[in-house]
Motif scaffolding. Structure first.
Motif, mmCIF file in Angstrom:
data_model
loop_
_atom_site.group_PDB
_atom_site.id
_atom_site.type_symbol
_atom_site.label_atom_id
_atom_site.label_comp_id
_atom_site.label_asym_id
_atom_site.label_seq_id
_atom_site.Cartn_x
_atom_site.Cartn_y
_atom_site.Cartn_z
ATOM 1 N N GLY A 1 0.817 -1.218 0.000
ATOM 2 C CA GLY A 1 0.000 0.000 0.000
ATOM 3 C C GLY A 1 0.845 1.258 0.000
ATOM 4 O O GLY A 1 0.549 2.218 -0.728
ATOM 5 N N VAL A 2 1.882 1.276 0.813
ATOM 6 C CA VAL A 2 2.789 2.432 0.844
ATOM 7 C C VAL A 2 3.506 2.561 -0.495
ATOM 8 O O VAL A 2 3.627 3.663 -1.049
ATOM 9 C CB VAL A 2 3.802 2.307 2.011
ATOM 10 C CG1 VAL A 2 4.886 3.370 1.904
ATOM 11 C CG2 VAL A 2 3.082 2.402 3.342
ATOM 12 N N TRP A 3 3.970 1.454 -1.027
ATOM 13 C CA TRP A 3 4.686 1.458 -2.315
ATOM 14 C C TRP A 3 3.801 2.008 -3.427
ATOM 15 O O TRP A 3 4.232 2.829 -4.233
ATOM 16 C CB TRP A 3 5.135 0.041 -2.642
ATOM 17 C CG TRP A 3 5.991 -0.073 -3.851
ATOM 18 C CD1 TRP A 3 5.588 -0.233 -5.140
ATOM 19 C CD2 TRP A 3 7.414 -0.001 -3.905
ATOM 20 N NE1 TRP A 3 6.663 -0.287 -5.987
ATOM 21 C CE2 TRP A 3 7.801 -0.144 -5.249
ATOM 22 C CE3 TRP A 3 8.393 0.157 -2.939
ATOM 23 C CZ2 TRP A 3 9.123 -0.119 -5.641
ATOM 24 C CZ3 TRP A 3 9.712 0.169 -3.347
ATOM 25 C CH2 TRP A 3 10.063 0.034 -4.683
ATOM 26 N N ALA A 4 2.554 1.564 -3.487
ATOM 27 C CA ALA A 4 1.629 2.021 -4.526
ATOM 28 C C ALA A 4 1.285 3.496 -4.361
ATOM 29 O O ALA A 4 1.082 4.203 -5.353
ATOM 30 C CB ALA A 4 0.356 1.178 -4.502
ATOM 31 N N PRO B 1 -4.552 19.523 -0.134
ATOM 32 C CA PRO B 1 -5.107 18.448 0.692
ATOM 33 C C PRO B 1 -5.777 17.345 -0.132
ATOM 34 O O PRO B 1 -5.621 16.165 0.177
ATOM 35 C CB PRO B 1 -6.138 19.160 1.575
ATOM 36 C CG PRO B 1 -5.719 20.585 1.584
ATOM 37 C CD PRO B 1 -5.051 20.834 0.269
ATOM 38 N N ALA B 2 -6.492 17.730 -1.175
ATOM 39 C CA ALA B 2 -7.158 16.726 -2.015
ATOM 40 C C ALA B 2 -6.138 15.825 -2.694
ATOM 41 O O ALA B 2 -6.314 14.603 -2.759
ATOM 42 C CB ALA B 2 -8.039 17.406 -3.054
ATOM 43 N N GLY B 3 -5.059 16.397 -3.186
ATOM 44 C CA GLY B 3 -4.028 15.608 -3.850
ATOM 45 C C GLY B 3 -3.297 14.682 -2.898
ATOM 46 O O GLY B 3 -2.992 13.537 -3.243
ATOM 47 N N VAL B 4 -3.021 15.169 -1.696
ATOM 48 C CA VAL B 4 -2.323 14.342 -0.703
ATOM 49 C C VAL B 4 -3.196 13.155 -0.310
ATOM 50 O O VAL B 4 -2.739 12.004 -0.308
ATOM 51 C CB VAL B 4 -1.939 15.170 0.542
ATOM 52 C CG1 VAL B 4 -1.432 14.272 1.659
ATOM 53 C CG2 VAL B 4 -0.892 16.217 0.185
ATOM 54 N N TRP C 1 -2.755 8.841 -1.242
ATOM 55 C CA TRP C 1 -2.649 7.787 -0.242
ATOM 56 C C TRP C 1 -3.835 6.828 -0.241
ATOM 57 O O TRP C 1 -3.939 5.969 0.637
ATOM 58 C CB TRP C 1 -2.434 8.383 1.143
ATOM 59 C CG TRP C 1 -1.077 8.985 1.281
ATOM 60 C CD1 TRP C 1 -0.759 10.307 1.274
ATOM 61 C CD2 TRP C 1 0.167 8.293 1.409
ATOM 62 N NE1 TRP C 1 0.595 10.470 1.388
ATOM 63 C CE2 TRP C 1 1.192 9.251 1.480
ATOM 64 C CE3 TRP C 1 0.506 6.946 1.471
ATOM 65 C CZ2 TRP C 1 2.528 8.907 1.607
ATOM 66 C CZ3 TRP C 1 1.837 6.602 1.605
ATOM 67 C CH2 TRP C 1 2.829 7.579 1.676
ATOM 68 N N VAL C 2 -4.725 6.917 -1.237
ATOM 69 C CA VAL C 2 -5.867 5.997 -1.322
ATOM 70 C C VAL C 2 -5.431 4.533 -1.379
ATOM 71 O O VAL C 2 -6.045 3.686 -0.710
ATOM 72 C CB VAL C 2 -6.797 6.383 -2.496
ATOM 73 C CG1 VAL C 2 -7.737 5.255 -2.878
ATOM 74 C CG2 VAL C 2 -7.599 7.625 -2.130
ATOM 75 N N GLY D 1 -8.028 3.278 7.788
ATOM 76 C CA GLY D 1 -8.279 3.119 6.358
ATOM 77 C C GLY D 1 -9.565 3.798 5.932
ATOM 78 O O GLY D 1 -9.613 4.496 4.911
ATOM 79 N N ILE D 2 -10.626 3.616 6.713
ATOM 80 C CA ILE D 2 -11.914 4.247 6.396
ATOM 81 C C ILE D 2 -11.796 5.761 6.470
ATOM 82 O O ILE D 2 -12.324 6.477 5.608
ATOM 83 C CB ILE D 2 -13.023 3.719 7.334
ATOM 84 C CG1 ILE D 2 -13.349 2.273 6.973
ATOM 85 C CG2 ILE D 2 -14.274 4.584 7.268
ATOM 86 C CD1 ILE D 2 -14.228 1.569 7.970
ATOM 87 N N ALA D 3 -11.105 6.278 7.476
ATOM 88 C CA ALA D 3 -10.925 7.727 7.607
ATOM 89 C C ALA D 3 -10.154 8.287 6.410
ATOM 90 O O ALA D 3 -10.521 9.344 5.862
ATOM 91 C CB ALA D 3 -10.194 8.050 8.900
ATOM 92 N N LEU D 4 -9.119 7.590 5.980
ATOM 93 C CA LEU D 4 -8.330 8.042 4.836
ATOM 94 C C LEU D 4 -9.165 8.031 3.557
ATOM 95 O O LEU D 4 -9.166 9.006 2.793
ATOM 96 C CB LEU D 4 -7.098 7.162 4.682
ATOM 97 C CG LEU D 4 -6.152 7.474 3.517
ATOM 98 C CD1 LEU D 4 -5.657 8.906 3.587
ATOM 99 C CD2 LEU D 4 -4.986 6.519 3.521
ATOM 100 N N LEU D 5 -9.881 6.965 3.307
ATOM 101 C CA LEU D 5 -10.700 6.874 2.099
ATOM 102 C C LEU D 5 -11.849 7.878 2.125
ATOM 103 O O LEU D 5 -12.164 8.506 1.104
ATOM 104 C CB LEU D 5 -11.242 5.447 1.930
ATOM 105 C CG LEU D 5 -10.190 4.382 1.666
ATOM 106 C CD1 LEU D 5 -10.811 2.994 1.687
ATOM 107 C CD2 LEU D 5 -9.478 4.638 0.350
ATOM 108 N N THR D 6 -12.465 8.067 3.286
ATOM 109 C CA THR D 6 -13.545 9.045 3.387
ATOM 110 C C THR D 6 -13.021 10.459 3.194
ATOM 111 O O THR D 6 -13.643 11.273 2.511
ATOM 112 C CB THR D 6 -14.238 8.911 4.764
ATOM 113 O OG1 THR D 6 -14.726 7.585 4.907
ATOM 114 C CG2 THR D 6 -15.384 9.904 4.901
#
Length: 162
Positions: A34-37, A113-116, A120-121, A151-156
Motif C-alpha cells: 500500500g505504501v509502495w503504490a 489536501p485533495a491531492g495528498v 494515499w488511497v 483506512g476508512i478515515a483516509l478513504l472518506t
C-alpha cells in the motif's frame, strides 16, 4: 519421560507461532504494498520543494487521461500548452485544479489536501485489507479495528475533498 500431553502442547505452540508469523508477514506485506503504490504519486505532492507548481485547466478527457493548459505559480516554472493529468472521478472537463508537475515530463498530479489524500488511497485500501488479516489471522481485534478505522478515515477524507 515426555508424555502425550506435553508433546501435544508443543505442537500447538509451534502451530500458533507459525500462524502468527505467517499472518504477521502477510499483513506487513500488504501494508508495504500500500505504501509502495501510494508513494509513486505522494512523493510529488508532498515533497514540493524545487518542483514546478501551478494550475491546469482541463480542456479534453479521453480514456484514462485528461489534458489541458498549465499556468505556472512557482518561480522558474514555464507555462505549457498541454499537460496530462490522470482522468479520475475527481477530474472534470472545464475545471481548474492546482497541480504539481512530475519532473522531466508533462504529467501533473493534483496538489493540496485533495491531492495528498488521493495519493494515499492505495494505502487506505491496504489498511482495510490488513485489518481483516490482523483480525482473522492474528486474532488482534483492537489492532484490526484501529487499522480499519484509519483506512476508512483516509478513504472518506479523500472522497470528501475530491
Amino acid at each position: 519421560m515426555p508424555t502425550a500431553v506435553m508433546s501435544s502442547q508443543g505442537a500447538v505452540s509451534a502451530l500458533r507461532f507459525g500462524r502468527v508469523a505467517a499472518m504477521g508477514t502477510v499483513a506487513t506485506l500488504i501494508l508495504i504494498a500500500g505504501v509502495w503504490a501510494s508513494w509513486g504519486t505522494a512523493q510529488h505532492v508532498m515533497l514540493t520543494k524545487g518542483r514546478e507548481s501551478g494550475t491546469v485547466t482541463v480542456t479534453r478527457c479521453a480514456g484514462d487521461v485528461c489534458t489541458g493548459s498549465y499556468t505556472p505559480v512557482s518561480r522558474g516554472s514555464q507555462p505549457r500548452d498541454r499537460v496530462s493529468i490522470e482522468h479520475t472521478a475527481a477530474v472534470r472537463k472545464g475545471q481548474t485544479y492546482t497541480v504539481v508537475v512530475k519532473p522531466g515530463s508533462d504529467d501533473v498530479v493534483r496538489s493540496g489536501p485533495a491531492g495528498v489524500l488521493y495519493a494515499w488511497v492505495p494505502l487506505g485500501g491496504a489498511l482495510l485489507l490488513a485489518s481483516v488479516v490482523v483480525a482473522g489471522g492474528l486474532r488482534h481485534t483492537r489492532a484490526a479495528w484501529a487499522l480499519a478505522g484509519t483506512g476508512i478515515a483516509l478513504l472518506t477524507g479523500a472522497f470528501l475533498t475530491m
